[in-house]
Design an enzyme around this catalytic site. Structure first.
Site, mmCIF file in Angstrom:
data_model
loop_
_atom_site.group_PDB
_atom_site.id
_atom_site.type_symbol
_atom_site.label_atom_id
_atom_site.label_comp_id
_atom_site.label_asym_id
_atom_site.label_seq_id
_atom_site.Cartn_x
_atom_site.Cartn_y
_atom_site.Cartn_z
ATOM 1 C CG ASP A 13 40.416 51.057 34.767
ATOM 2 O OD1 ASP A 13 40.494 49.973 35.378
ATOM 3 O OD2 ASP A 13 39.393 51.771 34.760
ATOM 4 C CG ASP A 109 40.285 46.714 38.257
ATOM 5 O OD1 ASP A 109 40.385 47.664 39.064
ATOM 6 O OD2 ASP A 109 39.209 46.354 37.771
ATOM 7 C CD GLU A 110 40.789 52.301 39.323
ATOM 8 O OE1 GLU A 110 40.933 53.320 38.632
ATOM 9 O OE2 GLU A 110 39.745 52.020 39.905
#
Lengths: 420, 372
Positions: A13, A109-110
């Site tokens: 993350d 974003d993860e």
């Protein structure tokens, strides 16, 4: 060659992703409270991401910009540069894929990784996690927090524990004791309603929840109760799906100014439908179900979905369905966010008997796809979408919405209904 | 109005016409059945504006008259009266029907007959006639292939083409088509109409398994078609528009052919459908090149998989084709033959089902493209 015996699932993350990218690219922003989202504190949008410096003041994602401005008067407001974040996100995912093909991107974003087959090449999951962190730091000047566990659930909770720049490994067999002291809000699937019921039994931590009798949870919360109990004990069998197994494709748009103008909403939906359809075609799949999501000025979020008579990857069908679903939901409200999700995806195609009419439309669309592929996403668009800003989806656009839901990315006040 | 009929005759008539009663209509009178004395009997009529059904109940008429009463309620009341006995109907006042049977009576408030839509009835001269049995069988083999959703309204209908003493029925949704040709008893000038498949489904219910003919009349306006049987009229609206040119999608050749027992094949497909229905509902048919004497039927999904074989007489090249299980199942259920020929030209070309011993029927199903 022996298989790894330790935990093999990673959750990576990125820390305050959009803000971190801006701080990386603009030296003057480093160490300052940066708030990404819209134009400024008087803007009607929401915070996409706040830097850690801004979070100190209580600024959070999805918070109205005005509130953020009040909490953090010296905050530096930066507009969202979706194209740039998408580019950096691709670079990050490319780094992750060096270690395993089993990468499930959950949002911009993860991602989850399953490194069970990578031991011989790269060592233990923990050393892979460290290698990923240094590659992201060295090559992209960004930090990521990584959780390592025996399941997606544990890895996700672990990555969140020591943010930013954290690395938390939960050994196999210690899931329950790792989770036990944490507050139940860390567990996904615990909304306000569930928390209320659990509150009646004095449940504050995941450990409290794990010690409740199963039949009690089953009685009070039904099937969900049993699932919760498993999760509280660290049991989660959901596999890391690679990106080929996307469960849905969704695009959404937050308006700078809340709007009740049906013409604007219709046009926005057209842009979103175009984007969703293009992604479906790129993936070689068709969607059997189309859903819309509408969030109003009070942050009340509604979703509606409909199953189509036949699966589609064409923008018109997606748009018409979305318009039809949205029409009833937007009456009399100011819309803050609107989105389209295509789900029930299949790569099997029932061939048609009388396909000529659709065939011509498809040829036109495929030609436009080819032009965009060569000359960029803005090279060709619908006349109706000229002068508008919705065609490029960016913000927290979860590329796999149901997956995102599974890892607990719940929006405030969201509830779903199905009218199909 | 004052008349007497037998309870079972009245009950049967109400049952037949109730199929056309509109349960949710903006027009309250469409939830009613029209009772009118006519030709020394009681004529019952109901309509939902797509289809209208009239039924003549033999009886003894004392005073002519007409009234509409709630159809469902009337049927329930009559069904509750003693069977094998006489039922007396008369008007207590112009809008209240009195029903008496045995030692029971009921009063139903109705709506004036003038408010009931006018349903065209059979004229003097039928356009043509067809054996009831033959038409019933033909419709059963065709109408299930019509589209059930309204995306393309024309496909919810059955193309009915009269040409000389031949009648051709064709029904298609986007993925399959069924075509049947049968003989009519009187030659007709070439003409085509599209009849809603739902209307034909109702017609199938009233057609008898006999060689007695049903009279078919095209209304002058060409907007309706009337079917006349002894004691029953069924009127249907027609669907406007051009039925797709189906002839060009009927394959004229094949590269693989298998002859199978219909029942065996249906069982095997049903088994595979149990698994297939949990995913995209796709079953695969595998025909090896000359020699093996069997068609392989399989399905695979997350939940599990199935494989099976059905004995077959095979000719031609080996091929594997995937189909939607439902389309395959419905064709196998409805085609009226013990043995079927399955014909293929490749994995992405239409599959053809033909009954052995009946050259007048053909069923075509489009395959499913599966990722290789």
């Amino acid at each position: 060659m022996r298989r790894m015996t330790g935990p093999t699932i990673l959750h990576v993350d990125l820390d305050a992703f959009f803000a971190a990218v801006e701080q990386r690219d603009r030296a003057e922003l480093r160490g300052k409270p940066v708030i990404v989202g819209g134009g400024g504190p008087n803007d009607r949008g929401v915070v996409s991401t706040a830097s850690y410096e801004a979070r100190v003041f209580g600024v959070r994602s999805a918070m109205p910009l005005r509130t953020a401005g009040r909490l953090c008067p010296h905050g530096i407001f930066v507009p969202v540069d979706g194209a740039k974040y998408a580019r950096v996100s691709r670079q990050v995912m490319a780094i992750l894929r060096r270690f395993t093909p089993r990468v499930e991107q959950v949002s911009i974003d993860e991602a989850f990784l399953d490194v069970a087959g990578s031991a011989a090449l790269f060592g233990s999951a923990e050393s892979i996690a460290a290698a990923i962190k240094s590659a992201i730091r060295d090559e992209l000047e960004l930090t990521a927090s990584v959780g390592v566990g025996g399941s997606k659930l544990v890895a996700k909770v672990a990555s969140d524990l020591h943010k930013p720049d954290g690395l938390v490994v939960v050994p196999v067999g210690e899931e329950a004791s790792f989770l036990a002291p944490l507050p139940i809000s860390r567990l996904w699937g615990v909304g306000p309603q569930t928390r209320k019921v659990l509150g009646e039994y004095g449940v504050a931590t995941i450990g409290d929840l794990a010690s409740l009798p199963e039949d009690l949870l089953q009685r009070r919360l039904g099937k969900h109760g049993r699932e919760l109990l498993s999760r509280a004990r660290g049991i989660d069998a959901s596999p890391v799906g690679d990106d080929a197994e996307a469960k849905s494709v969704s695009h959404e748009h937050t308006f700078d100014v809340d709007t009740g103008d049906w013409e604007i909403l219709e046009r926005t939906l057209l842009g979103l439908a175009e984007g969703v359809a293009e992604r479906l075609r790129k993936g070689g799949v068709k969607a059997g179900t189309i859903g819309v999501k509408v969030r109003d000025q009070d942050f009340v979020t509604l979703t509606r979905q409909r199953t189509l008579p036949e699966p589609t990857d064409l923008p018109e069908t997606i748009w018409q369905t979305a318009v039809d679903l949205a029409r009833r939901e937007v009456r009399g409200v100011l819309v803050r966010l609107i989105g389209i999700a295509a789900s029930n995806l299949s790569d099997r195609e029932q061939l048609g008997l009388f396909a000529e009419a659709e065939g011509r439309k498809r040829k036109a669309i495929e030609a436009a796809d080819a032009i965009r592929g060569r000359f960029g996403p803005r090279a060709i668009t619908r006349a109706r979408l000229l002068e508008t800003d919705v065609a490029a989806p960016f913000e927290r656009d979860f590329s796999h919405a149901p997956e995102a839901k599974r890892v607990g990315k719940q929006r405030p006040g969201g509830h779903a209904e199905d009218d199909s | 109005m004052k008349l007497s009929v037998m309870q079972e005759n009245l009950a049967r008539g109400l049952q037949v016409v109730s199929r056309a009663v509109s349960s949710r209509s903006a027009l309250p009178v469409l939830a009613n059945v029209l009772l009118r004395t006519e030709d020394a009997g009681l004529k019952l009529t109901a309509t939902n504006l797509e289809i209208g059904i009239s039924y003549w109940v033999p009886g003894k008429i004392d005073v002519d008259g007409a009234l509409t009463v709630p159809a469902r309620l009337m049927a329930d009341v009559v069904n509750s009266l003693p069977s094998g006995e006489r039922v007396d109907l008369d008007l207590e006042n112009p809008t209240t029907l009195r029903i008496r049977g045995g030692r029971h009576q009921a009063h139903l408030r109705g709506i004036d007959a003038e408010e009931f839509p006018v349903i065209p009835s059979a004229g003097d001269r039928p356009t043509t006639r067809i054996s009831q049995k033959a038409l019933r069988r033909a419709l059963s083999e065709v109408i299930f292939a019509a589209a059930s959703d309204e995306a393309r309204p024309i496909l919810t209908g059955v193309l009915t083409r009269f040409s000389g003493d031949q009648v051709t029925l064709a029904a298609a949704d986007n993925y399959r088509i069924a075509v049947k040709t049968l003989s009519s008893l009187d030659p007709v000038e070439e003409t085509s109409v599209v009849v809603p498949a739902r209307s034909y489904a109702e017609l199938v219910r009233v057609l008898a398994d006999s060689d007695d003919p049903v009279d078919i009349m095209l209304a002058q306006s060409r907007s309706q078609i009337v079917f006349h049987l002894e004691g029953v009229d069924l009127v249907s609206r027609l669907i406007d528009g051009q039925f797709p040119n189906y002839q060009q999608v009927l394959p004229t050749s094949f590269s693989t052919r298998a002859v199978v027992e219909r029942e065996e094949m249906l069982k095997a497909v049903r088994l595979s459908a149990l698994i297939a229905s949990s995913a995209a509902n796709v079953v695969k048919l595998r025909l090896e090149g000359n020699g093996t004497g069997a068609v392989g039927i399989s399905a695979a999904a997350d939940i599990g998989e199935t494989q099976g074989e059905v004995e077959a007489g095979l000719e031609g090249e080996g091929v594997t084709v995937a189909f939607n299980a439902r389309y395959l199942q419905e064709a196998l259920q409805n085609v009226d033959a013990d043995q079927l020929a399955l014909e293929f030209t490749g994995p992405l070309s239409p599959g053809v089902v033909r009954p052995i011993g009946d050259d007048d029927y053909v069923h075509v199903i489009m395959p499913v493209r599966t990722p290789s």
